[in-house]
Design an enzyme around this catalytic site. Structure first.
Site: not given
Ligand code: MRU
Length: 338
Positions: A46, A89, A193, A234, A244
């Protein structure tokens, strides 16, 4: 930070399973492109740049196994592989940039030549991201002063980039310049994360880190304990709005309220100038179970409704600067196609 998130092993892709970190370091060797798609969906791999790189290698892997007698047959199968990655994704621009590059690279006099070219292009995409993240980190480190405490959210280090890192890259480069710095890392619910990956990477890099829950950020800002916020991204729209990890918008608003600079670090492969504003960025909705459970353990009443948008949009007015390998960009943001 020497553990490689992604490694190409001649017709196999080795990834570090990020869903098991920090307590287990498990490497998985993938030889089937569908397994790479699945590793992206389940977030074993990821982070926007790392997703793009994994997809590029996955596409190359899939192409090697196509048994085609002619180019038409090859491209029929190749199209299905591209589609499988395009639906893995939805938010990270780097994924779609990598798919586009692989599609354009699929040229050659015959099928064997096309297959070879695709492996070369995947390696080149990986190399380009390593170079971009190293360069942007060096540029961004100039914004960090000796003695700074930096707040970061989610994970934007080598694991997320299969390179030097973006937000954590800037932090690492500042340390390498001899600056004494420390980090406050948000845990980043629902998938943690920050707690699992950022805290682990900073510990390995010997950078002092304090872990907080997401809801504590405003308190630390209001107490004057944070000198700047740095996050990754992102996808970035032409006007500088960013997508993000969920919770980034909250941090940006809090930072402005407390007069704290809010920086976004990313390679230019994260910028999508085809979208005029953040309102057009697709936001991934993930399983409610990631909210009602923590690492498989239920924490809420059975059957309760839960929502799980994986990203949010931070409007450009909250962003002090965007740090890329091509320079540090400030308002007014106006990204154009290159
Ligand atoms: O859902 P994830 O873990 O893939 O989300 C990752 C992030 O939001 C990161 O901040 C972003 O990809 C920047 S990584 C350099």
């Amino acid at each position: 930070m020497t553990t490689k998130a992604i490694e190409w092993l001649d017709n196999e892709l080795r990834i570090l399973d990020q869903s098991k970190l920090p307590h287990q370091q498990i490497f998985i060797d993938l030889s089937d492109y569908q397994d790479v798609v699945s590793a992206i969906k389940t977030m074993q791999i990821r982070g926007a740049p790392a997703i793009g790189i994994a997809a590029a290698y996955g596409i190359a892997l899939g192409a090697q196994k196509i048994e085609a007698e002619n180019r038409t047959q090859f491209f029929d199968e190749f199209g299905k592989i591209l589609e499988a990655f395009a639906t893995s994704r939805p938010t990270a621009a780097n994924l779609f940039r990598a798919i586009d590059r692989m599609k354009k690279a699929a040229t050659g006099n015959n099928v064997s030549e096309i297959k070879r070219t695709l492996i070369d292009e995947a390696k080149q995409i990986h190399q380009d991201e390593i170079e971009a993240t190293t360069k942007l980190s060096q540029l961004g480190a100039e914004l960090i002063k000796d003695g700074f405490t930096i707040l970061t959210h989610c994970n934007a280090g080598p694991l997320a980039t299969a390179g030097y890192g973006t937000a954590l890259g800037v932090i690492k480069a500042a340390k390498e310049q001899g600056k004494k710095i420390s980090v406050i890392a948000t845990e980043t619910r629902p998938l943690l994360q920050g707690a699992r990956l950022t805290a682990w990477e900073l510990k390995q890099a010997d950078i002092p880190v304090t872990l907080i829950t997401d809801s504590m950020a405003g308190y630390f800002m209001s107490q004057g304990k944070i000198n700047c916020v740095i996050v990754g991204a992102d996808r970035i729209a032409a006007n500088g709005d960013i997508a993000n990890k969920i919770g980034t918008y909250t941090l940006a608003v809090l930072a402005k309220e407390n007069s704290i600079p809010f920086y976004v670090a990313c390679p230019t492969s994260t910028i999508d100038p085809s979208l005029s504003s953040g309102a057009e960025i697709p936001i991934e909705e993930r399983s409610p179970e990631e909210v009602t459970h923590i690492q498989g353990i239920p924490i809420a009443p059975e059957g309760i409704n839960a929502a799980n948008p994986a990203f949010d949009i931070t409007p450009h007015k909250y962003i002090t600067a965007i740090i890329t390998e091509k320079g540090i960009i400030r308002e007014p943001f106006a990204f154009a196609s290159q």
